[in-house]
Design an enzyme around this catalytic site. Structure first.
Site, PDB file in Angstrom:
ATOM      1  N   HIS A  45       0.818  -1.227   0.000  1.00  0.00           N
ATOM      2  CA  HIS A  45       0.000   0.000   0.000  1.00  0.00           C
ATOM      3  C   HIS A  45       0.850   1.275   0.000  1.00  0.00           C
ATOM      4  O   HIS A  45       0.294   2.372  -0.027  1.00  0.00           O
ATOM      5  CB  HIS A  45      -0.946   0.025   1.205  1.00  0.00           C
ATOM      6  CG  HIS A  45      -1.958  -1.066   1.199  1.00  0.00           C
ATOM      7  ND1 HIS A  45      -2.795  -1.292   0.122  1.00  0.00           N
ATOM      8  CD2 HIS A  45      -2.274  -2.018   2.123  1.00  0.00           C
ATOM      9  CE1 HIS A  45      -3.577  -2.333   0.397  1.00  0.00           C
ATOM     10  NE2 HIS A  45      -3.284  -2.795   1.597  1.00  0.00           N
TER      11      HIS A  45
ATOM     12  N   HIS B 225      -6.189  -7.282  -0.406  1.00  0.00           N
ATOM     13  CA  HIS B 225      -6.351  -5.859  -0.703  1.00  0.00           C
ATOM     14  C   HIS B 225      -5.626  -5.501  -1.995  1.00  0.00           C
ATOM     15  O   HIS B 225      -4.545  -6.036  -2.270  1.00  0.00           O
ATOM     16  CB  HIS B 225      -5.768  -5.014   0.438  1.00  0.00           C
ATOM     17  CG  HIS B 225      -6.361  -5.298   1.784  1.00  0.00           C
ATOM     18  ND1 HIS B 225      -5.747  -6.130   2.718  1.00  0.00           N
ATOM     19  CD2 HIS B 225      -7.520  -4.877   2.344  1.00  0.00           C
ATOM     20  CE1 HIS B 225      -6.507  -6.185   3.805  1.00  0.00           C
ATOM     21  NE2 HIS B 225      -7.591  -5.454   3.612  1.00  0.00           N
TER      22      HIS B 225
ATOM     23  N   ASP C  93      -4.348 -12.798   3.653  1.00  0.00           N
ATOM     24  CA  ASP C  93      -5.599 -12.234   4.184  1.00  0.00           C
ATOM     25  C   ASP C  93      -6.812 -12.506   3.295  1.00  0.00           C
ATOM     26  O   ASP C  93      -7.931 -12.110   3.641  1.00  0.00           O
ATOM     27  CB  ASP C  93      -5.455 -10.738   4.504  1.00  0.00           C
ATOM     28  CG  ASP C  93      -4.696  -9.959   3.460  1.00  0.00           C
ATOM     29  OD1 ASP C  93      -4.426 -10.519   2.376  1.00  0.00           O
ATOM     30  OD2 ASP C  93      -4.380  -8.787   3.728  1.00  0.00           O
TER      31      ASP C  93
ATOM     32  N   ASP D  52      -2.576 -10.678  -2.285  1.00  0.00           N
ATOM     33  CA  ASP D  52      -3.124 -10.176  -1.026  1.00  0.00           C
ATOM     34  C   ASP D  52      -4.595  -9.788  -1.279  1.00  0.00           C
ATOM     35  O   ASP D  52      -4.955  -9.398  -2.386  1.00  0.00           O
ATOM     36  CB  ASP D  52      -2.309  -8.947  -0.591  1.00  0.00           C
ATOM     37  CG  ASP D  52      -2.684  -8.401   0.773  1.00  0.00           C
ATOM     38  OD1 ASP D  52      -1.930  -8.632   1.733  1.00  0.00           O
ATOM     39  OD2 ASP D  52      -3.736  -7.710   0.876  1.00  0.00           O
TER      40      ASP D  52
END
Ligand code: SP5
Ligand code: ZN
Length: 343
Positions: free
Chosen positions: A158, A195, A282, A193
Site C-alpha cells: 500500500h 487488498h 488475508d 493479497d
C-alpha cells in the site's frame, strides 16, 4: 527454499490504528512474523539474514521528501505539545487542496494516505530492514536461485512513492522489482493479497518494464476504496501493463483460481522473464479483516500454479491477520510451490 527473515521487525509495534473514527488494536502485529518464521523453519526452508543495501535501491523507488519525513517523523512528532505515541494524520490533502506544508502535523497528512499506518519510534528501522530482506532475497534470485521467500514486516504494497498507508511504509516488492530489472528487463508483480496493491500499481503505472497484476476484493466497498478498479490499465508507455481483477466479496477457491489464470495469461503476454509475488494470506476464509473465502488448501493450489509458470520467483510477504492460520497457510503455500516446480 531460501527464506530471509530478521528480528528487527520487533522494533515496530504500534498498538493501535484509527478505524471508522476510533482507535482499535492494530491487526498488523509482531506475532504474524513469528508464526510465519516458525512455519518456514518447520517447512525446511534454508533461513538467511538480510544484508544492508543502503539507501540507493530505496531512493530509486521512493520520493526524497517522503523518505526524509519517514525517517524523522516520530522525533518531530514527539516535539509537539502533549504528543501521542504514534504519528497519525488528522488533516489530509484532497481534491480541493494539495499544498506541501513544512510542519510535522501537515506533513503527516501529506505523506500518509490512511489512519492505518501509524509511525512508532522503531518504525523506520523495521521498514528499512524489511526492504533489505526483500533486496537480499532478490539478490539470491538474481544470483540463480529459482525462488526465495522474503519474510517482510511491516508489509509494503500500500506504500506509494510518496505515501504511507494500510500498515505499509516502504514498498518492499516494488523496491525488489526495480532492483531485479537490472537482471531482467521484463518482470511481473502478481499481488494475491486480499487488498488491492495500490502503492505498487502507483509506482509502476507509467512503466512498461513491470507488468502489475492484482487479485483482490472489489474496492467498491472494501479497502483501499479509491483504487483497484478494472479500468485502471496503466498510462503513457505503461498503458496495458496494469491488470486489476477485483473479485466479489465471499469469492472462494475455484473462481479465485480462474482469475489467477487470467492474470497468468497477461504475465505471459508481457513476456516476463521473472516474477515477484506480493504474498498476502488475508484472502483466507477466517481472516478477521478479509472479504474472500480462500482455504488453506486453496493457497497450496495457488502456489502450485504460480510455480508451474517456471519463472524465477521472489515471494514477498504482505498481509494476513489470522495469526493461527498464518503458519498452516504458509506451509500449504510452500508445499504447493514445491509440487508445482516438480510438475
Ligand atoms: C498489507 C495489508 O494487508 N494492509 C491492509 C490494510 C487494511 N486497512 C484497513 C484497516 C481497517 C480495519 N478495520 C476493519 C474492522 C473489521 N472488523
Ligand atoms: Zn492485505
Amino acid at each position: 527454499m531460501l527464506a530471509i527473515a530478521d528480528d528487527a521487525h520487533l522494533q515496530h509495534q504500534p498498538a493501535e490504528i484509527i478505524s471508522r473514527g476510533g482507535p482499535i488494536p492494530h491487526w498488523e502485529v509482531a506475532r504474524r512474523a513469528l508464526e510465519l518464521e516458525k512455519a518456514a523453519i518447520a517447512a525446511g526452508c534454508d533461513m538467511g539474514k538480510p544484508t544492508a543495501h543502503g539507501m540507493a535501491p530505496i531512493n530509486a523507488v521512493h520520493d526524497p521528501g517522503y523518505l526524509a519525513f519517514l525517517e524523522s517523523a516520530w522525533t518531530r512528532w514527539q516535539a509537539l505539545p502533549n504528543p501521542t505515541p504514534y504519528v497519525q494524520p488528522y488533516a489530509q490533502p484532497n481534491r480541493r487542496m494539495s499544498g506541501l506544508p513544512t510542519g510535522i502535523q501537515g506533513q503527516a497528512g501529506y505523506y500518509m494516505a490512511t489512519n492505518s499506518a501509524p509511525i512508532a519510534e522503531g518504525t523506520w528501522g523495521s521498514a528499512r530492514v524489511a526492504a533489505d530482506i526483500a533486496l537480499t532475497a532478490a539478490d539470491a534470485v538474481i544470483g540463480g536461485a529459482n525462488e526465495a521467500y522474503a519474510l517482510c514486516r511491516p508489509p509494503g504494497h500500500h506504500a506509494f512513492a510518496d505515501l504511507a498507508g494500510g500498515f505499509c511504509y516502504l514498498n518492499n516488492v516494488a523496491i525488489a522489482a526495480h532492483h531485479m530489472t537490472t537482471r531482467w528487463p521484463k518482470l511481473a508483480v502478481l499481488d494475491v493479497d486480499v487488498h488491492h496493491g495500490n502503492g505498487t500499481q502507483g509506482i509502476f503505472y507509467e512503466r512498461d518494464d513491470v507488468q502489475f497484476v492484482s487479485l483482490h476484493g472489489d474496492p467498491a466497498d472494501y479497502f483501499p476504496f479509491f483504487a483497484g478498479y478494472a479500468n485502471e490499465t496503466g498510462a503513457g508507455v505503461g498503458a496495458g501493463c496494469n491488470l486489476n481483477l477485483p473479485l466479489p466479496q465471499g469469492t472462494s477457491d475455484a473462481p479465485f483460481l480462474d482469475a489467477l489464470e487470467t492474470g497468468f495469461a497477461r504475465i505471459k503476454a508481457h513476456g516476463a522473464d521473472a516474477l515477484l509475488v506480493s504474498l498476502g494470506f488475508d484472502a483466507f476464509e477466517r481472516d478477521p479483516i478479509g472479504c474472500l473465502k480462500i482455504t488453506t488448501g486453496g493457497f497450496g493450489e495457488i502456489a502450485r500454479r504460480i510455480a508451474a509458470l517456471g519463472l524465477p520467483t521472489l515471494l514477498v510477504q504482505e498481509g494476513g491477520y489470522d495469526c493461527d492460520g498464518l503458519g498452516p497457510n504458509l506451509t500449504s503455500f510452500l508445499s504447493g510451490f514445491a509440487a508445482g516446480r516438480d510438475s
